[in-house]
Design an enzyme around this catalytic site. Structure first.
Site, PDB file in Angstrom:
ATOM      1  CG  HIS A 159      -3.366  -2.951   4.015  1.00  0.00           C
ATOM      2  ND1 HIS A 159      -2.198  -2.498   4.538  1.00  0.00           N
ATOM      3  CD2 HIS A 159      -3.898  -1.931   3.321  1.00  0.00           C
ATOM      4  CE1 HIS A 159      -2.026  -1.244   4.170  1.00  0.00           C
ATOM      5  NE2 HIS A 159      -3.036  -0.874   3.430  1.00  0.00           N
ATOM      6  NE  ARG A 167      -9.060   5.732   2.666  1.00  0.00           N
ATOM      7  CZ  ARG A 167      -7.825   6.200   2.507  1.00  0.00           C
ATOM      8  NH1 ARG A 167      -7.619   7.462   2.282  1.00  0.00           N
ATOM      9  NH2 ARG A 167      -6.784   5.397   2.581  1.00  0.00           N
ATOM     10  CB  CYS A 220      -0.992  -0.032   1.154  1.00  0.00           C
ATOM     11  SG  CYS A 220      -2.373   1.070   0.849  1.00  0.00           S
TER      12      CYS A 220
HETATM   13  N1  GLN Z   1      -2.197   6.887   2.064  1.00  0.00           N
HETATM   14  C1  GLN Z   1      -2.324   6.001   0.944  1.00  0.00           C
HETATM   15  C2  GLN Z   1      -3.681   6.095   0.265  1.00  0.00           C
HETATM   16  O1  GLN Z   1      -4.657   6.443   0.868  1.00  0.00           O
HETATM   17  C3  GLN Z   1      -2.014   4.570   1.383  1.00  0.00           C
HETATM   18  C4  GLN Z   1      -2.979   4.055   2.393  1.00  0.00           C
HETATM   19  C5  GLN Z   1      -2.591   2.761   2.994  1.00  0.00           C
HETATM   20  O2  GLN Z   1      -1.404   2.379   3.135  1.00  0.00           O
HETATM   21  N2  GLN Z   1      -3.604   2.050   3.433  1.00  0.00           N
HETATM   22  O3  GLN Z   1      -3.773   5.795  -0.909  1.00  0.00           O
END
Ligand code: GLN
Length: 250
Positions: A195, A128, A94
């Site tokens: 993740h 998101r 990520c």
């Molecule tokens: N900050 C990054 C995003 O939102 C990665 C997020 C994360 O590692 N979960 O894309």
């Protein structure tokens, strides 16, 4: 017994979603084959010394944490590229994955430099992309396997033409919610949004990484690792895969 040397980059910053659990899986699976994992945290003040580690690991983080390490990591880009050119393996998850590309522009417009190790760049979008994901991967020609995990990112990652994705999205968003691909792979380097942690439910990837790390250690080919009884891991994979499939039907 072989000591597999792991360099864990920025464990104090890039560590959300129990990404550290991936290290625990690598350590156990190595021990069950009679090997030992020696994990060294590599923070802001530590150098990356090409040849010193067989496997590097970079976890995920929020934009805020990424911003705190991005410049530092970019300053070590040459050493990391040299390490990988010398055969070290690397898993980036990520936020760490985003920083392996040319750069990441965060949600509030923050420009973060990348390492330039993977042919991609990332731009945060408004919505998101969250939920369970299922991929189909083919790291070795003709050997197809599924990878199940969880994604939560605002970043949209665009691979350059000709770049090799980690897998094809069977369910979920993946790199950008539209290309149909997830992650990126270049030789022994794997970057992914998954993740979860990723490796407990996808032990085949853990073993693939261990084999690459052992190959770096020995200077030879990746060894065939003795199979383990992975009943519990297969169940964990099925639960996550089932949730991802159900999500795509909604
Ligand atoms: N900050 C990054 C995003 O939102 C990665 C997020 C994360 O590692 N979960 O894309």
């Amino acid at each position: 017994m072989t000591t597999i040397r792991v360099g864990h980059l920025y464990p104090d910053y890039l560590n959300i979603y129990a990404d550290r659990g991936n290290i625990a899986v690598l350590s156990r699976r190595a021990a069950w084959r009679g090997h030992e994992l020696e994990v060294t945290g590599l923070g802001l003040d530590d150098e990356i010394v090409p040849g010193a580690h067989d496997l590097y690991y970079v976890g995920g983080g929020q934009d805020r944490e990424q911003l705190l390490v991005a410049e530092n990591l970019a300053g070590k880009a040459e050493q990391l590229r040299e390490a990988v050119a010398g055969g070290s393996a690397l898993l980036a998850v990520c936020g760490g994955y985003q920083l392996l590309g040319r750069g990441y522009k965060g949600f509030h417009g923050e420009e973060m430099p990348g390492v330039g190790l993977l042919p991609l760049e990332t731009l945060a979008g408004d919505r998101r992309m969250i939920g369970d994901v299922l991929l189909e991967c083919e790291l070795e020609p003709g050997v197809r396997r599924t990878l199940a995990g969880f994604e939560n990112h605002a970043g949209r990652t665009k691979l350059d033409p000709g770049a090799e994705p980690l897998g094809r999205v069977l369910a979920g968003f993946g790199n950008d919610g539209e290309s149909g691909f997830e992650g990126c792979r270049s030789g022994r380097v794997v970057g992914t949004y998954l993740h979860g942690p990723l490796l407990p439910r996808n032990p085949w990837l853990a073993d693939w990484l261990l084999a690459q790390a052992l190959a770096h250690r020995s200077g030879g080919e990746p060894p065939e690792l003795e199979p383990l009884e992975d009943g519990l891991e297969a169940q964990a994979h099925e639960v996550a895969a089932g949730r991802a499939r159900a999500r795509s039907r909604r």
